[in-house]
Design an enzyme around this catalytic site. Structure first.
Site, mmCIF file in Angstrom:
data_model
loop_
_atom_site.group_PDB
_atom_site.id
_atom_site.type_symbol
_atom_site.label_atom_id
_atom_site.label_comp_id
_atom_site.label_asym_id
_atom_site.label_seq_id
_atom_site.Cartn_x
_atom_site.Cartn_y
_atom_site.Cartn_z
ATOM 1 N N HIS A 456 0.838 -1.206 0.000
ATOM 2 C CA HIS A 456 0.000 0.000 0.000
ATOM 3 C C HIS A 456 0.873 1.257 0.000
ATOM 4 O O HIS A 456 0.689 2.163 -0.823
ATOM 5 C CB HIS A 456 -0.897 -0.030 1.238
ATOM 6 C CG HIS A 456 -1.812 1.138 1.386
ATOM 7 N ND1 HIS A 456 -3.146 1.068 1.106
ATOM 8 C CD2 HIS A 456 -1.587 2.412 1.808
ATOM 9 C CE1 HIS A 456 -3.716 2.245 1.337
ATOM 10 N NE2 HIS A 456 -2.781 3.081 1.766
ATOM 11 N N GLU A 457 1.829 1.303 0.915
ATOM 12 C CA GLU A 457 2.668 2.503 1.021
ATOM 13 C C GLU A 457 3.568 2.682 -0.195
ATOM 14 O O GLU A 457 3.834 3.815 -0.612
ATOM 15 C CB GLU A 457 3.491 2.465 2.311
ATOM 16 C CG GLU A 457 2.673 2.511 3.581
ATOM 17 C CD GLU A 457 1.690 3.666 3.638
ATOM 18 O OE1 GLU A 457 1.931 4.708 2.986
ATOM 19 O OE2 GLU A 457 0.659 3.521 4.311
ATOM 20 N N HIS A 460 1.694 4.604 -2.784
ATOM 21 C CA HIS A 460 1.802 6.054 -2.621
ATOM 22 C C HIS A 460 3.175 6.561 -3.063
ATOM 23 O O HIS A 460 3.289 7.582 -3.743
ATOM 24 C CB HIS A 460 1.588 6.430 -1.154
ATOM 25 C CG HIS A 460 0.183 6.303 -0.688
ATOM 26 N ND1 HIS A 460 -0.879 6.900 -1.323
ATOM 27 C CD2 HIS A 460 -0.340 5.647 0.382
ATOM 28 C CE1 HIS A 460 -1.997 6.624 -0.667
ATOM 29 N NE2 HIS A 460 -1.698 5.858 0.360
ATOM 30 N N HIS A 463 3.683 6.498 -6.809
ATOM 31 C CA HIS A 463 2.836 7.571 -7.346
ATOM 32 C C HIS A 463 3.559 8.916 -7.206
ATOM 33 O O HIS A 463 3.640 9.709 -8.162
ATOM 34 C CB HIS A 463 1.510 7.591 -6.579
ATOM 35 C CG HIS A 463 0.449 8.446 -7.212
ATOM 36 N ND1 HIS A 463 -0.807 8.591 -6.658
ATOM 37 C CD2 HIS A 463 0.444 9.210 -8.333
ATOM 38 C CE1 HIS A 463 -1.536 9.390 -7.423
ATOM 39 N NE2 HIS A 463 -0.799 9.790 -8.438
#
Length: 670
Positions: A456-457, A460, A463
């Site tokens: 998940h991290e 980010h 991105h």
């Protein structure tokens, strides 16, 4: 932050909107934690706001609590397991030198005040100078806050953090004139400036974001009065925060071993996850009995916040508080309505999931306090950090070689601060600034949840990497509306990889349950929150008092609708509105459900179409805030103005539910 003042921060202030990207993972998982706060964003941009709020969230488990004193000091942690912040500043001395240099630049931030309308040159010079200062300030703050977070007991780094924050406040004050002054320039003149000075075209989208607010901007005196009143108008939210986090205490109950244990915000979820039903019920009853004692005060604080939202919307000439809130990211209100309508249509899927939970847990009836205990045990799925890296690279392989190379760069060049140490802040987040690497804070434990957290991290972080590499500084950020798409797409891809490659059927059941719970918490629950939020704003706008009885009845009825007749809706759950910090951040939570749905659609396209879908997705990651969020997602292949992505996400939930039911039957028969 509302209207003109909000635009200063959202469009031009790097510190909040795009210098620093922090997303606390525990806050993005559907708020299943009792301290569910989001959070969450920019105005309240997902980054900084989440980070501030996450300081209050995510307690440690009882077992972890016992081990807390056995954690190593920061100085004892191996360098290879820490983030390499020396890539930002080689030393604290270098940080201090840069701090002094930036401090000397602050006074000149206001040198163009009153002159923006004079010429295109003045406008351009004011914007570029502000960008240069804020970009450097962003790096100062990022270094300071991460040094502080790695050991919150280190007073030296706490001092650096405070110094950077204070310097930012000075910079924000010095640039506060920018947006009001831009709005004072006639539209034709602004367009003429952009035509005559080629370099100003860089700012054309940012200027458009500001000028579209013209119908909602008041006179200079009125705006100044609103700004002066903002602290008073925000007092209800502040009162709730102090009451909820500092003053409320919960009683003690007996844990699974018969030991008296005081309930806290942090450990409440551990009690609800207990396999001992009596422990679950006692914790549930104790917490809501406590909140019941404060329901009149809590109704007053929530009512005050809703009145504030409606007041701002009215004086700013919006039809409603919802229109005002969604306009910040140019989100059509139909997106909100489509979400609520489509999820309501598919509530039978949630009812079916509750029925499955009742069957698997062998309960005569399912209560609210039975929702959190694990449906499937982890089946011995211990995942070390080294194994997690391998799972991540394999699970995200469909995103292509370039994406994989960025993941490897992050793993090899110490973007991740892996393990716990004394004083390290809890939870997990992705952070960084324009011109730095992205960084990830973890507190690693060898389990599947941490594997999904890492993926998940990295969603980010990659991105942010793409955005900063491909966008100029003014657009080197992205809104919360798209932020959770990248992180959740990664989780979806990892989940599919594990389901397709794990041979142990009990482990596959565990992953299926993880995915179904993620959907329940992020889509069903957040949509219920969104529906409640809109109902109470509408009632207040129509003049109906938000009494504790009204709030409790509305919230209780929504729980009955969402969970259906197959579940006992305990009367205590009607009071849950009184402890949810979400409701003090108007019209925010719906973005978790839309982001999750968009991610499911994109991950499905990536797995089915291959390269064409991957190329669209990578372009989405590169876009930053150079376009409106809705438009960026459309180009990626997801139109959030239609119900289709929500429909597709519900279809995925149904398929995973089918698969879990079949696998449970198979495991039971074996």
């Amino acid at each position: 932050m509302k209207g003109t003042k909000g635009k200063v921060f959202r469009v031009f202030t790097a510190f909040l909107a795009f210098v620093l990207f922090i997303t606390a993972y525990d806050l993005t998982k559907g708020s299943e934690k009792p301290e569910d706060i989001h959070n969450t964003s920019l105005l309240r941009n997902s980054c900084f706001f989440n980070w501030l709020e996450s300081k209050k969230t995510r307690g440690i488990t009882m077992a972890e609590e016992k081990k807390a004193n056995q954690l190593p000091d920061r100085s004892e942690v191996k360098a290879e397991d820490t983030w390499r912040l020396e890539d930002i500043f080689p030393s604290d001395e270098a940080w201090n030198k840069e701090f002094q240099a930036v401090k000397e630049l602050i006074p000149n931030l206001s040198k163009y005040k009153g002159k923006l309308a004079d010429s295109a040159d003045h406008l351009y010079e004011a914007l570029t100078y502000q960008d240069k200062v804020m970009e450097r300030l962003g790096r100062l703050y990022t270094y300071a806050h991460m040094r502080s977070d790695q050991d919150t007991g280190n007073s030296f780094y706490q001092g650096l953090n405070d110094k950077a924050g204070n310097l930012y406040t000075q910079a924000a004050s010095a640039t506060a004139y920018l947006v009001p002054e831009i709005l004072s320039i006639e539209e034709d003149k602004l367009q003429q400036f952009i035509l005559e000075k080629e370099e100003l075209k860089l700012y054309s989208h940012a200027i458009e974001e500001i000028t579209k607010e013209r119908p909602h901007v008041l006179s200079e005196k009125e705006e100044a009065l609103l700004a002066e009143a903002s602290e008073v108008l925000g007092s209800s939210s502040n009162t709730f925060s102090v009451l909820n986090n500092a003053d409320i205490t919960f009683p003690s109950i007996k844990d699974e071993d018969g030991n008296e244990k005081q309930i806290t915000h942090g450990n409440f979820i551990n009690f609800l996850e207990s396999e001992n039903r009596e422990v679950r019920k006692n914790a549930f009853d104790a917490v809501y009995k406590t909140y019941g004692q404060y329901k009149n005060t809590m109704a007053t604080t929530l009512s005050g916040t809703v009145k504030k939202d409606n007041f701002y919307a009215r004086v700013k000439k919006y039809k409603s508080a919802r229109e005002a809130a969604l306009s910040n990211n140019s989100i059509p209100e139909e997106v909100y309505d489509n979400l609520v309508k489509t999820i309501n249509k598919h509530l039978p899927l949630l009812h079916r999931y509750i029925a499955l939970r009742k069957k698997v847990l062998e309960l005569d009836e399912v209560h609210i306090y039975d929702l959190y205990t694990p449906l499937v045990k982890d089946a011995g799925m211990k995942v070390t950090y080294e194994e997690a890296k391998d799972y991540m690279l394999k699970g995200l392989a469909p995103l292509g070689e370039e994406y994989a190379s960025i993941l490897k760069e992050g793993l090899e060049n110490r973007w991740v601060d892996v393990y716990e140490n004394k004083g390290k802040r809890n939870g997990a987040y992705s952070s960084g600034a324009y011109g730095t690497n992205p960084y990830i804070l973890m507190n690693w434990h060898n389990n599947v949840n941490n594997l999904f957290t890492l993926v998940h991290e990295f969603g980010h972080s990659v991105h942010s990497y793409y955005t900063r590499k491909h966008q100029p500084y003014p657009y080197g950020n992205y809104s919360i509306f798209v932020a959770e798409v990248a992180s959740t797409t990664n989780e979806a891809l990892l989940g599919e990889y594990l389901l397709n490659n794990l041979e142990d059927e009990k482990q596959r059941l565990y992953i299926l349950n993880h995915m179904l719970e993620g959907f329940r918490g992020t889509v069903f629950r957040q949509t219920m929150f969104a529906e409640f939020e809109h109902l109470i704003h509408t009632k207040a706008q129509e003049g109906e008092p938000l009494t504790p009885e009204l709030l409790t009845n509305v919230y209780y009825d929504l729980n009955k609708k969402y969970f259906g007749d197959g579940m006992v809706i305990d009367k205590e759950i009607g009071l849950e509105w009184s402890r949810i910090p979400h409701f003090y951040y108007n019209y925010y939570v719906y973005q978790y459900a839309t982001g999750y749905s968009a991610a499911q659609a994109l991950s499905s396209q990536i797995l089915k179409e291959g390269k064409p879908a991957v190329d669209r997705y990578i372009d989405f990651l590169k876009a930053g805030s150079s376009q409106y969020p809705i438009d960026v997602l459309k180009k990626a292949g997801v139109d959030m103005t239609s119900p289709e992505p929500i429909e597709a996400a519900c279809k995925m939930f149904e398929e995973k539910l089918d698969e879990m039911e079949e696998l449970l039957m198979k495991v039971k028969q074996s």
